[in-house]
Design a protein around this motif. Structure first.
Motif, mmCIF file in Angstrom:
data_model
loop_
_atom_site.group_PDB
_atom_site.id
_atom_site.type_symbol
_atom_site.label_atom_id
_atom_site.label_comp_id
_atom_site.label_asym_id
_atom_site.label_seq_id
_atom_site.Cartn_x
_atom_site.Cartn_y
_atom_site.Cartn_z
ATOM 1 N N GLU A 83 -36.063 25.579 -113.235
ATOM 2 C CA GLU A 83 -36.930 24.566 -112.645
ATOM 3 C C GLU A 83 -36.848 23.289 -113.468
ATOM 4 N N GLU A 84 -37.131 22.170 -112.809
ATOM 5 C CA GLU A 84 -37.112 20.871 -113.474
ATOM 6 C C GLU A 84 -38.483 20.569 -114.064
ATOM 7 N N ILE A 85 -38.475 19.950 -115.220
ATOM 8 C CA ILE A 85 -39.722 19.504 -115.834
ATOM 9 C C ILE A 85 -39.427 18.273 -116.680
ATOM 10 N N THR A 86 -40.311 17.300 -116.647
ATOM 11 C CA THR A 86 -40.127 16.068 -117.407
ATOM 12 C C THR A 86 -41.226 15.930 -118.450
ATOM 13 N N TYR A 87 -40.827 15.654 -119.682
ATOM 14 C CA TYR A 87 -41.773 15.411 -120.766
ATOM 15 C C TYR A 87 -41.772 13.925 -121.101
ATOM 16 N N GLU A 100 -35.899 14.566 -119.385
ATOM 17 C CA GLU A 100 -35.745 15.386 -118.183
ATOM 18 C C GLU A 100 -35.062 16.699 -118.555
ATOM 19 N N LYS A 106 -40.304 27.525 -119.763
ATOM 20 C CA LYS A 106 -41.018 26.283 -120.070
ATOM 21 C C LYS A 106 -41.647 26.299 -121.462
ATOM 22 N N ALA A 110 -40.854 23.341 -124.049
ATOM 23 C CA ALA A 110 -41.956 22.497 -124.520
ATOM 24 C C ALA A 110 -42.052 22.527 -126.035
ATOM 25 N N SER A 127 -48.524 13.837 -119.195
ATOM 26 C CA SER A 127 -47.709 13.461 -118.044
ATOM 27 C C SER A 127 -48.199 12.130 -117.479
#
Length: 240
Positions: A83-87, A100, A106, A110, A127
């Motif tokens: 899955e995509e996650i942006t910090y 990105e 996760k 993180a 976020s």
């Protein structure tokens, strides 16, 4: 002994290059997986997948690797799901940083991202804390070192194709587009001009300056983040 030493150095460099290429292929495979998972496995009907396949081929990624990532997203192959996650956060001197990622864990991602920030003069934020400082744009670079290109003519072609802006740099022209017009603008310009790179990316709306010490820490932070297997892209608003 000299010859042996030289061979060892060559082999060491080759191993490093192979490792780097393998890391790039792995990140591209994740990107292909996510694009296919979200928009379907048919590149003709999925523009995001079509773009990342083109990007992968530009990096000389083998076709079987590309096909494997698509099949995995379609459920034909077993394995981890991503899955995509942006910090978002702040680097040294308050420089905005967006990271990105594509991950199957996760918590691990993180933790790695937070540690990278904390150890290099930065801090991970909430976020949305810096996202407003960036905008997603299509970016097309046209090489101007090998042939004469008339800027006025290029500008007309850019506008006619649906491009938004043309910027002139010493060795290239830079065309900006809205993301949904990127493909058609690139296709139109590709038939006439030498495109050296093209991608949909995040560009800063405003830029930040920093002293040499802060820049050194920022570069180390970016290097550590980019070396992480889960990190796809790192964006900053630092004015280089």
């Amino acid at each position: 002994m000299a010859g042996h030493s030289k061979w060892k150095n060559i082999q060491k460099r080759k191993n490093a290059q192979d490792a780097k290429r393998g890391k790039i292929f792995m990140k591209l495979a994740k990107e292909i997986y996510v694009a296919a998972k979200e928009g379907g496995a048919d590149p003709e009907a999925n523009s995001a997948l079509r773009l990342v396949i083109e990007k992968a081929k530009g990096a000389n990624m083998p076709n079987e690797n590309i096909d494997r990532a698509i099949k995995k997203a379609a459920g034909s192959l077993d394995g981890s799901s991503y899955e995509e996650i942006t910090y978002e956060g702040y680097g040294p001197s308050g420089i905005a940083v967006m990271v990105e990622c594509v991950t199957d864990n996760k918590n691990r991602t993180a933790s790695n991202v937070r540690t990278a920030f904390n150890k290099n003069g930065g801090s991970l934020g909430e976020s949305g804390c810096v996202a407003f400082l960036f905008e997603r744009k299509g970016f097309i670079a046209i090489d101007r070192t090998d042939r004469q290109i008339e800027e006025d003519e290029l500008m007309l072609d850019v506008l006619e194709a649906g491009g938004e802006e043309l910027q002139t740099e010493e060795d290239q022209y830079e065309v900006l587009t809205e993301p949904d017009r990127f493909e058609e603008v690139k296709t139109a310009l590709k038939s006439k001009y030498p495109i050296s790179s093209a991608e949909v990316t995040m560009l800063p709306k405003t830029y930040a300056d920093a002293d040499d010490q802060a820049v050194e820490k920022l570069e180390k932070l970016i290097s550590i983040l980019e070396d992480d297997d889960d990190v796809q892209e790192v964006y900053t608003n630092y004015r280089s």
